[in-house]
Write a protein that holds these residues in place. Structure first.
Motif, PDB file in Angstrom:
ATOM      1  N   GLY A 154       0.839  -1.196   0.000  1.00  0.00           N
ATOM      2  CA  GLY A 154       0.000   0.000   0.000  1.00  0.00           C
ATOM      3  C   GLY A 154       0.868   1.237   0.000  1.00  0.00           C
ATOM      4  O   GLY A 154       2.001   1.197   0.476  1.00  0.00           O
ATOM      5  N   ARG A 157      -1.673   7.931  -2.199  1.00  0.00           N
ATOM      6  CA  ARG A 157      -2.039   8.307  -3.572  1.00  0.00           C
ATOM      7  C   ARG A 157      -1.786   9.792  -3.803  1.00  0.00           C
ATOM      8  O   ARG A 157      -1.966  10.296  -4.902  1.00  0.00           O
ATOM      9  N   THR A 204      -8.258  -2.116  -0.938  1.00  0.00           N
ATOM     10  CA  THR A 204      -6.994  -1.382  -1.057  1.00  0.00           C
ATOM     11  C   THR A 204      -6.376  -1.069   0.310  1.00  0.00           C
ATOM     12  O   THR A 204      -7.081  -0.903   1.300  1.00  0.00           O
ATOM     13  N   ASP A 206      -4.084   1.429   0.269  1.00  0.00           N
ATOM     14  CA  ASP A 206      -3.512   2.748  -0.021  1.00  0.00           C
ATOM     15  C   ASP A 206      -3.991   3.813   0.974  1.00  0.00           C
ATOM     16  O   ASP A 206      -4.998   3.646   1.637  1.00  0.00           O
TER      17      ASP A 206
END
Ligand code: KG4
Ligand code: ZN
Length: 311
Positions: A154, A157, A204, A206
């Protein structure tokens, strides 16, 4: 016994260290420029490069003296080659190359982020483990399967966690570097200001910190425009608890997914007191082992570069 002389100059710390067998720190010299960059609210790259040039020779010599070593006792020279400020990196790298060439020692280039992860080897940690790397430029969840074997599960972003800390601190009027300032202020406040967390798909791992940063900035501007008093400590506590919650949730989710029983943290933000407490608590709850470097090995230092270089 392998002794490595390690050098780090990727940002605003000129650092040198002698590390034995990748785990024992014989010396750890750090010349921080933070006070000189404070008045600009952040690192000025050109100023940083010049200050590295002035400091590096003395810092390396001091590291050898503190370790009671001469260059004859050293087996290899290690240095951070990337990532970082280009001018700053160039100083450490050129110095290390010249030093290795002149003394006939091998030169080992180390990736700065790998160095942060390896700071945990100074605490006796051995792979496999899940590592959260949170610094001024990176926010990664990395599965360390073995020495030198990494899988990024991860990442952010947008902004790095440390970058968000530094920007929020600037907006609320706290000094650079923002992380320690917010950490201190948050202890005096309550996390009572609601901040919306970013929503991703469940699968995810992230992160996203830019929205959280904007939420804090907007709240601050709104209150200012209305002429209302802002409780900076509460604002810092609210920001910090949101960030810590996200970092903890995703890292332990990654650990559960892989079945690994050891969790570690690394990078400048890993010296954050609330993050360390939160990981400690979560690991205990799940019967996992939690390891973190001493705060001095979380922020930039050369001992972690020596630990990485050994492997
Ligand atoms: O690893 P590092 O020293 O340099 C980079 O590789 O970027 O990390 C620096 C970052 C800065 O953003 C700084 O504000 C943050 O680490 N930091 C902290 C704390 N101490 C340093 N963030 C939160 N809490 C702290 N106590
Ligand atoms: Zn760093």
């Amino acid at each position: 016994m392998i002794k490595i002389l390690a050098i780090e100059s990727s940002c605003d710390e000129t650092a040198a260290s002698v590390v034995e067998d990748g785990c024992t720190v014989l010396s750890n010299v750090i010349n921080s420029q933070a006070n000189l960059h404070k008045k600009y609210g952040g690192v000025v790259p050109e100023v940083a490069s010049r200050l590295h040039i002035e400091a590096i020779d003395g810092v390396v010599k001091q590291a050898l003296i503190d370790a009671s070593c001469t260059i004859d006792d050293i087996d290899a020279v290690a240095v951070t080659y990337a990532p970082g400020l280009v001018g700053s990196l160039l100083v450490g790298l050129s110095y290390a190359k010249a030093y290795a060439f002149a003394t006939g020692k091998p030169l080992i280039g180390v990736h700065h982020i790998e160095g942060h992860i390896c700071a945990n080897y100074l605490m006796g940690l051995t792979p496999p483990f899940m590592c959260l790397v949170v610094s001024g430029g990176h926010s990664h969840i990395i599965y360390v399967e073995d020495y030198r074997k990494y899988k990024v599960l991860g990442k952010t972003r947008d902004d790095a966690a440390g970058e968000a800390y530094d920007k929020v601190a600037r907006v609320v009027g706290l000094s650079y570097p923002g992380g320690p300032s917010i950490d201190k202020a948050a202890k005096l406040g309550l996390p009572c200001i609601p901040i919306t967390k970013p929503k991703f798909h469940d699968e995810t791992l992230d992160f996203s910190f830019s929205g959280i940063k904007t939420a804090i900035i907007n709240y601050h501007h709104n209150m200012e425009q209305k002429g209302e008093e802002i409780n900076v400590n509460d604002l810092c506590a609210s920001f910090q608890s949101t960030v810590v919650d996200i970092l903890t949730t995703n890292t332990f989710k990654a650990a559960e997914m892989t079945g690994v029983k050891k969790v570690a943290i690394a990078g400048g933000v890993a010296s954050n007191s609330a993050l360390r407490e939160s990981f400690e608590k979560e690991a205990k709850k799940r019967g996992m082992e939690f390891v973190c470097p001493s705060p001095i090995y979380c922020t930039d230092n050369a001992a972690m570069i020596g630990a990485a270089a050994y492997h």
